[in-house]
Design an enzyme around this catalytic site. Structure first.
Site, mmCIF file in Angstrom:
data_model
loop_
_atom_site.group_PDB
_atom_site.id
_atom_site.type_symbol
_atom_site.label_atom_id
_atom_site.label_comp_id
_atom_site.label_asym_id
_atom_site.label_seq_id
_atom_site.Cartn_x
_atom_site.Cartn_y
_atom_site.Cartn_z
ATOM 1 N N ARG A 158 0.837 -1.214 0.000
ATOM 2 C CA ARG A 158 0.000 0.000 0.000
ATOM 3 C C ARG A 158 0.863 1.253 0.000
ATOM 4 N NH1 ARG A 158 -1.455 1.759 4.497
ATOM 5 N NH2 ARG A 158 -1.949 -0.256 5.411
ATOM 6 N N TYR A 190 -18.330 15.330 -14.045
ATOM 7 C CA TYR A 190 -18.696 13.904 -14.121
ATOM 8 C C TYR A 190 -19.722 13.538 -13.032
ATOM 9 C CZ TYR A 190 -18.013 8.848 -14.030
ATOM 10 O OH TYR A 190 -18.192 7.497 -14.053
ATOM 11 N N ASP A 219 -9.637 17.790 -13.850
ATOM 12 C CA ASP A 219 -9.868 16.418 -14.304
ATOM 13 C C ASP A 219 -9.558 16.389 -15.800
ATOM 14 O OD1 ASP A 219 -10.969 14.076 -15.367
ATOM 15 O OD2 ASP A 219 -12.614 14.015 -13.921
ATOM 16 N N LYS A 264 -10.122 5.342 -18.856
ATOM 17 C CA LYS A 264 -10.517 5.810 -20.184
ATOM 18 C C LYS A 264 -9.302 5.816 -21.120
ATOM 19 C CE LYS A 264 -14.293 6.358 -17.800
ATOM 20 N NZ LYS A 264 -14.699 7.593 -17.160
HETATM 21 C C1 LIG Z 1 -15.108 7.963 -15.825
HETATM 22 C C2 LIG Z 1 -14.760 9.302 -15.292
HETATM 23 C C3 LIG Z 1 -14.453 9.497 -13.936
HETATM 24 C C4 LIG Z 1 -14.526 8.357 -12.927
HETATM 25 O O1 LIG Z 1 -13.526 7.426 -13.135
HETATM 26 P P1 LIG Z 1 -13.685 5.838 -12.782
HETATM 27 O O2 LIG Z 1 -12.418 5.277 -13.278
HETATM 28 O O3 LIG Z 1 -14.917 5.348 -13.461
HETATM 29 O O4 LIG Z 1 -13.821 5.762 -11.285
HETATM 30 C C5 LIG Z 1 -14.095 10.770 -13.529
HETATM 31 N N1 LIG Z 1 -14.051 11.812 -14.385
HETATM 32 C C6 LIG Z 1 -14.356 11.668 -15.683
HETATM 33 C C7 LIG Z 1 -14.299 12.848 -16.583
HETATM 34 C C8 LIG Z 1 -14.725 10.426 -16.183
HETATM 35 O O5 LIG Z 1 -15.044 10.291 -17.483
#
Ligand SMILES: *Cc1c(COP(=O)(O)O)cnc(C)c1O
Length: 381
Positions: free
Chosen positions: A47, A99, A171, A196
């Site tokens: 961890r 999101y 983000d 993603k």
């Molecule tokens: C999918 C997404 C998240 C969340 O991420 P996870 O990997 O599903 O927990 C946060 N911000 C954006 C812009 C996203 O597309």
């Protein structure tokens, strides 16, 4: 200085690999031996640190031009860690179109614990200016919003936030460091759902944080280690592999997207197409030109009034009906019934998300095949 594409493929290699293997081993070890009591060991417990994870964390720090990277078990785990920098009474300005999972974390988890939030259209600098209070500690937003692809300026927001002694969290899931480096534009912390584009193959979930300063790195490290939502070594290895081809994938995502937009703009079944560079007179286009190398591989479009979105997506044969984005395969979804279903309909409509709105994450297939699939589905509605 090593250039970006070289960093993608060769960045962050650790120096404890004595076998000559060109890839970082997957270190499946939750604990590490102390040569003797009191030894100063680099690794002690997974961890707190793992060489495979460390590698991908270093790659991400290099790609985002930051001080240090941190890998988490999901994007939401990264966002939770970032927002755990704040305490009850602190005020955070958040983009009004962030999101959905982030909204859920804010509304159901953080607000009840005493952190205050204001939702603001971060494209509107005037509105942003008015939202600051003496308690404002951060501005949190996405450069490109989902599903309407509205663009906010990292440069302008960072300047304004720093005048108010607030930090800036971006983000960067939609653009990735290949297209934008928010830290270079003034942000303090950049984060990703690496599920993603960074991962890119729909085979794992991961989250990334990269910090600009050592001071912030130390705080985020303490939170990562305390909260404990770390990325497992197998997943860290998948992420490493995904990142190596980010440049090639992103170029193809974008060229396919441009071809599909051209097709959609000619279709008599399609109303408005949403993509930051569609309207050359828009503020979105100006920011994309100024602060990024491209607008990415997600677009949305509205079917003309009265046309049935369900029938359309159910008629697609190649493009997969699924949430998520940034994958090798093209994914389509209907925000009103899928990703944004939780938002009450009047609020959803006020945000501009109609029932006829369709979001497409353009994959790496042949653009002609994707267009042929869209074409046959349009003919059925
Ligand atoms: C999918 C997404 C998240 C969340 O991420 P996870 O990997 O599903 O927990 C946060 N911000 C954006 C812009 C996203 O597309």
């Amino acid at each position: 200085m090593t250039k970006f594409n070289t960093l993608l493929v060769r960045g962050g290699k650790p120096d404890d690999n004595h076998t000559g293997a060109v890839n970082v081993p997957i270190y499946n070890s939750s604990t590490y031996r102390y040569p003797k009591l009191g030894s100063d060991v680099r690794w002690d417990y997974e961890r707190s640190g793992n060489p495979t994870r460390d590698n991908v964390e270093n790659v991400c720090a290099e790609l985002e031009n930051g001080d240090r990277g941190f890998a988490f078990s999901s994007g939401m785990a990264a966002i939770h860690a970032a927002l755990s920098l704040f305490k009850p009474g602190d005020h955070i300005i958040i983009g009004d179109n962030i999101y959905g999972g982030t909204f859920r974390l804010v509304n159901d988890f953080l607000r009840p614990r005493g952190i205050k939030f204001s939702e603001v259209d971060t494209q509107n600098i005037q509105a942003l200016e008015e939202a600051f209070t003496p308690e404002t500690k951060a501005v949190y937003f996405e450069t490109v919003t989902n599903p309407l692809l509205k663009v906010s300026s990292v440069r302008q927001i960072s300047k304004l936030a720093h005048e108010h002694a607030a930090m800036v969290i971006v983000d960067n899931t939609f653009l990735t460091p290949y297209l934008q480096k928010p830290l270079d534009l003034g942000a303090d912390l950049v984060l990703h759902s690496a599920t993603k584009y960074l991962g890119g193959h729909s085979d794992m979930t991961a989250g990334i944080i990269v910090t600009r300063t050592k001071e912030l790195s130390d705080k985020v490290y303490a939170l990562q280690n305390s909260i404990g939502a770390i990325l497992a070594p197998q997943e860290a290895n998948l992420l490493r592999r995904g990142i190596q081809t980010l440049n090639l994938r992103m170029d193809r995502h974008i060229s396919n997207t441009k071809k599909i937009i051209k097709y959609l703009e000619r279709s008599d079944k399609v109303g408005r197409v949403y993509y930051p560079t569609v309207d050359k007179n828009s503020i979105d286009y100006a920011i994309i030109k100024d602060e990024t190398k491209g607008a990415g591989g997600v677009l949305s479009f509205e079917l003309k009034d009265g046309l049935d979105a369900a029938k359309f997506v159910n008629s697609l044969q190649l493009i997969i009906l699924a949430v998520s984005l940034g994958a090798a395969e093209s994914l389509v979804e209907v925000p009103a019934f899928m990703s944004h279903f939780e938002i009450p309909k009047p609020d959803r409509l006020a945000m501009g998300i109609k029932d006829e709105l369709i979001r497409l994450s353009v994959g790496l297939e042949d653009a002609d095949d994707l267009i042929a699939d869209l074409d046959q589905a349009f003919k059925k509605i």
